[in-house]
Structures are given as structure tokens and as C-alpha cells.
Design an enzyme around this catalytic site. Structure first.
Site, PDB file in Angstrom:
ATOM      1  N   CYS A 349      38.867 -32.814 -13.401  1.00  0.00           N
ATOM      2  CA  CYS A 349      39.821 -31.801 -13.865  1.00  0.00           C
ATOM      3  C   CYS A 349      39.896 -31.795 -15.392  1.00  0.00           C
ATOM      4  CB  CYS A 349      41.200 -32.076 -13.273  1.00  0.00           C
ATOM      5  SG  CYS A 349      42.417 -30.794 -13.625  1.00  0.00           S
ATOM      6  N   ARG A 460      44.031 -21.571  -6.351  1.00  0.00           N
ATOM      7  CA  ARG A 460      44.718 -22.760  -6.858  1.00  0.00           C
ATOM      8  C   ARG A 460      45.092 -22.599  -8.331  1.00  0.00           C
ATOM      9  NH1 ARG A 460      45.813 -28.032  -6.247  1.00  0.00           N
ATOM     10  NH2 ARG A 460      45.406 -29.454  -7.980  1.00  0.00           N
ATOM     11  N   GLN A 472      38.855 -24.937 -15.178  1.00  0.00           N
ATOM     12  CA  GLN A 472      39.798 -26.048 -15.333  1.00  0.00           C
ATOM     13  C   GLN A 472      39.272 -27.295 -14.623  1.00  0.00           C
ATOM     14  OE1 GLN A 472      44.055 -25.290 -15.129  1.00  0.00           O
ATOM     15  NE2 GLN A 472      43.662 -23.078 -15.013  1.00  0.00           N
ATOM     16  N   GLU A 531      40.458 -57.553 -22.716  1.00  0.00           N
ATOM     17  CA  GLU A 531      40.567 -58.907 -22.178  1.00  0.00           C
ATOM     18  C   GLU A 531      40.647 -58.888 -20.655  1.00  0.00           C
ATOM     19  OE1 GLU A 531      43.400 -62.461 -23.500  1.00  0.00           O
ATOM     20  OE2 GLU A 531      44.456 -60.964 -22.294  1.00  0.00           O
TER      21      GLU A 531
END
EC number: 1.1.1.205
Length: 546
Positions: A349, A460, A472, A531
Site C-alpha cells: 500500500c 475500495r 494507492q 541491537e
């Protein structure tokens, strides 16, 4: 023990040393705050900016139980609960019926995508509902005039054999025989009627028999199917031996308590034509509908929620996507049974980059989930999940479940195509639903020129009427991960061990501990992140599970 730096220093240190048996007592009396940060301090945007999963860690607690004691039962909607808090995303390279079946068998849930015709999506729902059953209330029934060829075609279509034969070829007609896979396997004349090969020596159970009683009869009969008949010998339902075996292999399976069928969810849009799509899905046996939108706080979705709740009150509605309390409130008030949280955090996305709209996932999940919990609405953390740790962090932020796309796209059960990359690695195609490739796909419109109006990607992202499509999402590939039957149990075991480290035995305990400030967090600097990863090795093999 001798002190290396001299007696005087040793005496001074000895004078300051306290009774070790009182360590817990001193901790409680003299330390007014716990190590680390509570969740509200952690997510204080004024101090730290907006955080996502990699920006923090959860501090360990006390282990007093094995990881196997950790239970992951959790609600996905107001009325439906799962044994495993994992969902697969409604993307056309992630979830079709095969993924939905296996996610449900493993205790999670697969949401079938809608970038296809309504009829094809309904057929996928039907396959999920037929895969594992208790009493099969709508079995495939043959008439005496049906041919062996037709029986073979049905077996190829549905993936199972064992069809009852009734006088009229319908349910609630007199049972006359059964056609099994063995009956048709080596029969060469496909034009013969099924009456020539069907078994008539049948073991049946009377209508009204409980599922437990029927299972006992099926076990002792050594038959593959157990027809349930009424007092007149009419077929009313069916029971399958293969389902007994599935129950043994998949004890966590997500099933309805009455029918014992797998729970099935599917996505739709919020257009007028999606009402017709939903009607077909409900007829196929759908349990949960997911309203699929990148920005759920719209008049279209609010009206669709109200229509679904009025028209199909037996169907649960998951609304979204949202990332703020203000977005969530409107959908909750409309009657949403669950919420999907996330905007721009998925691996494929680019909404945040292109649109400058969205929110980092950790703070989004916490903000929405803590608000929705006041109304008993479970939330799904959707997007940004790259590993077990991200799953746990999403749950710790208040989500009841976590939805995955890219993490599952490389599995055998996803519908993406396999190919070999330029580096010689086996990969699978994966694309965001906001990618140009997904938005130009014509399957939803049956290949018509105006298929953009029916496309799941354009729906969508509210792009159905756009002359220029603004992407997108991206299209790419992911490494092969093997089957979800191995990968999902690895994720589940990882979550159990993580909760064991935190010192909680369930997701309820996790949420309660976070809300009360008992479960603590710590910010991570860039050095801390380095780390916490593999470092200082010339080479290594990062095998995640076996």
C-alpha cells in the site's frame, strides 16, 4: 568473596547491601513505579510522535506456566469468536476459497475477496460451507436418471464423492441408494444410470438424532456417509466420515456451534450493485460480511451497514477501514459488529505516500480499539504485519484479531501465481488492491469494457468514475512460504510463547494488563533496533520454524 579493589571499598559496599530475602518487599515499598512505560505514556504523540510496531517493545513479566497453556480465543465480531486471532485479507492474491477453508480449519478466518463476479464469489462461499459439515442440510442429491458421467462431474466440481440418490432427485424425497467414489472410480461407461452402480445396503439414522449420536453410528458403521431419514424414509440431511477425520486433525477449527460448518466471511463494496452480490453470498451460506473500503467513514458505508442489519439481521457486519475514534464512532452508531483498523500500513500500500493521509498502525489500533471496546465492538489490526512480534504488538494495542495480506500471499493456498524470480527463487505474485493491475482487472465485470464500475480495487478507493486511475498500491512478488498448515501453526506458537514471556495466559489478560498499566512498554532507538536484530555475524541462516 574477595573484593579486587581493596578492603575499604569492600566494607563500604557490604554496609549498603541489604537482605536478599527482602528483595520483593523492598521493590514494592521503595519503587513507586514499574519499569518501562504504560501504554498511554508510550503513545503520547506530543512527546514521541506517532508510533508503529517497530518503535517499541513489550517488557517481560513473570512466567509461571507453559506456553501450551496460553489460550488465544477471541471475538472477531459481537457474535462470532475464533480460537486463533488471525485473519487473511480480502485481496485477490491472498484469499479465495482454498485460503478461507484452511484459515478456518486452523482456527482463524479467511475473508474472500470481491474482485470477481458475484456468482464466482458466491461459489467460493459455497465451497467453504460445504467443506466441513456436521449435519449437511443441503447435500448434493442425484436422481435415479442421473448418469455416471454426471456423478463424476459433480465429484470434480465439489471435491468430494458420496451422493445420495432419491426418487425425485431432491431432498425430502425417498432415499433409494448412495453413489460413492469407489462406485464411479473405475466405471467406464459414463452414460450408465447411477442406479447401475449405486449401493443400496445403507445404514441410516432417524431424524431427531443428535450430532453426537449420529457420529457414533457413523463410526461403528464404517461407511463414508450417514443419511438421516424421516419416518417415511425421506432424506432430510447427511453426515460425512471425512468430517470426523477433519475434527481430529483440526481441533481449533472455526465452526458454527449448531451446523458445525466452517465460518465463512467475504468482502463487498458499498455500491448499490453490492446489495445484489450480498444476496447471492447469503444464499450461499455467508456468516460475516466485510465492507471493504480504504476510508470507511462515508455515507455509503453507513447506509450499507444499516441496510445489511435490516435486511439480513443474521449476518454480522465488519466495517472500515478506520484509524481514528471519529471515524469509528459513526460506524459503531450505524450498527457495525466489528471494525477493521488501518490506512496505508500494508506492505503493498502507498496511500500514505501518495495521498498524505493515514496513520501509523500502533497508535491507530490503540486509539480506535480502546474506544470501540466501550461499546463491545471487536477490532481487527489490518496491515503492517511482518512477523510474530507485530502480531503480538497489534493485539497488545487492543485489537482482538490481526489481518494479514503479504505475510500469507506466499503460501500454497493463496491464489497468486508461482514463478521463478531473476535470482532463481520461487516467488508468488502479490498486489495491493490499490495497484493499477488490480484496479484494471476485468474479472469483476465479466470482462466488459465498463468493468471498472464493478472492480473491487476501484470501489475500495472510490475511483470507479475516475478517468485517470491514481495508484494507492503496488504489484510485486513475495517469497514462497509453503503451506499455511505449517506457517499458521508457527505464528500461533510464536504468539503463545510471546504471551508467556509477557506473563499472561490469554488475550483477555493481555488487554486487561495493558489497560491497568501492568503490562509495560519501552521505546526503541535506532541503535536498539539494530541491537535487537541479528548483528556481528559473518553469515547466518534465518530459519524461522521446523
Amino acid at each position: 568473596m574477595p573484593i579486587a579493589n581493596g578492603d575499604s571499598l569492600g566494607c563500604a559496599m557490604k554496609a549498603d547491601i541489604q537482605d536478599y530475602t527482602k528483595a520483593l518487599e523492598i521493590l514494592e515499598k521503595e519503587y513507586t513505579t514499574r519499569d518501562g512505560l504504560d501504554v498511554d505514556t508510550l503513545l503520547d504523540s506530543d512527546k514521541h510522535g506517532a508510533l508503529t510496531y517497530n518503535d517499541f517493545l513489550i517488557l517481560p513479566g513473570y512466567i509461571g506456566f507453559p506456553a501450551s497453556d496460553v489460550t488465544l480465543d477471541t471475538p472477531v465480531t459481537k457474535r462470532v469468536s475464533l480460537k486463533v486471532p488471525l485473519l487473511s485479507s480480502p485481496m485477490d492474491t491472498v484469499t479465495e476459497h482454498n485460503m478461507a477453508i484452511h484459515m478456518a480449519l486452523l482456527g482463524g478466518l479467511g475473508v474472500i475477496h470481491h474482485n470477481c463476479s458475484p456468482e464466482d464469489q458466491a461459489e467460493m462461499v459455497r465451497k467453504v460451507k460445504r467443506y466441513e459439515n456436521g449435519f449437511i442440510l443441503d447435500p448434493v442429491v442425484l436422481s435415479p436418471k442421473a448418469t455416471v458421467g454426471e456423478a463424476k462431474a459433480l465429484k470434480a466440481k465439489w471435491g468430494f464423492g458420496g451422493f445420495p440418490v432419491t426418487e425425485n432427485g431432491t431432498l425430502r424425497s425417498k432415499l433409494v441408494g448412495m453413489v460413492t467414489s469407489r462406485d464411479i472410480q473405475f466405471h467406464t461407461n459414463l452414460d450408465d444410470p447411477v442406479t447401475a452402480i449405486m449401493s443400496t445396503d445403507l445404514v441410516t439414522a432417524p431424524a431427531g438424532t443428535t450430532l453426537a449420536e449420529a457420529n457414533d453410528v457413523l463410526r461403528s458403521s464404517k461407511k463414508g456417509k450417514l443419511p438421516i431419514v424421516d419416518a417415511d424414509g425421506n432424506l432430510v440431511s447427511l453426515l460425512s466420515r471425512s468430517d470426523l477425520m477433519k475434527n481430529l486433525h483440526y481441533p481449533l477449527a472455526s465452526k458454527l456451534p449448531d451446523s458445525k460448518q466452517l465460518i465463512c466471511a467475504a468482502a463487498i463494496g458499498t455500491r448499490e450493485e453490492d446489495k445484489h452480490r450480498l444476496k447471492l453470498l447469503v444464499e450461499a451460506g455467508l456468516d460475516i460480511v466485510v465492507l471493504d473500503s480504504s476510508q470507511g467513514n462515508s455515507i455509503y458505508q453507513i447506509e450499507m451497514i444499516k441496510w445489511v442489519k435490516k435486511t439480513f439481521p443474521e449476518i454480522d457486519v465488519i466495517a472500515g477501514n478506520v484509524v481514528t475514534r471519529e471515524q469509528a464512532a459513526a460506524l459503531i452508531a450505524a450498527g457495525a459488529d466489528g471494525l477493521r483498523i488501518g490506512m496505508g500500513s500494508g506492505s503493498a500500500c502507498i496511500t500514505q505516500e501518495v495521498m498524505a493521509v493515514g496513520r501509523p498502525q500502533a497508535v491507530a489500533v490503540r486509539s480506535v480499539a480502546s474506544f470501540a471496546a466501550r461499546f463491545g465492538v471487536p477490532c481487527i489490526a489490518d496491515g503492517g504485519i511482518q512477523n510474530v512480534g507485530h502480531i503480538v504488538k497489534g493485539l497488545a494495542m487492543g485489537a482482538s484479531t490481526v489481518m494479514m495480506g503479504g505475510l500469507l500471499a506466499g503460501t500454497t493456498e493463496s491464489p497468486g501465481e508461482y514463478f521463478v524470480s531473476n535470482e532463481g527463487q520461487l516467488v508468488k505474485a502479490y498486489r495491493g488492491m490499490g495497484s493499477i493491475a488490480a484496479m484494471e482487472d476485468k474479472k469483476a465485470g465479466a470482462g466488459s469494457k465498463d468493468s471498472k464500475a464493478s472492480n473491487a480495487g476501484t470501489a475500495r478507493y472510490f475511483s470507479e468514475k475516475d478517468r485517470v486511475l491514481v495508484a494507492q498500491g503496488v504489484a510485486g512478488s513475495v517469497l514462497d512460504r509453503g503451506s499455511v498448515t505449517k506457517f499458521v501453526p508457527y505464528l500461533v506458537a510464536g504468539v503463545q510463547h510471546s504471551l508467556q514471556d509477557i506473563g499472561v495466559k490469554s488475550l483477555d489478560e493481555l488487554h486487561d494488563g495493558v489497560n491497568k498499566g501492568i503490562v509495560r512498554f519501552e521505546m526503541r532507538s535506532a541503535s536498539a533496533m539494530a541491537e535487537g536484530n541479528v548483528h556481528g555475524l559473518h553469515s547466518y541462516d534465518k530459519k524461522l520454524y521446523s
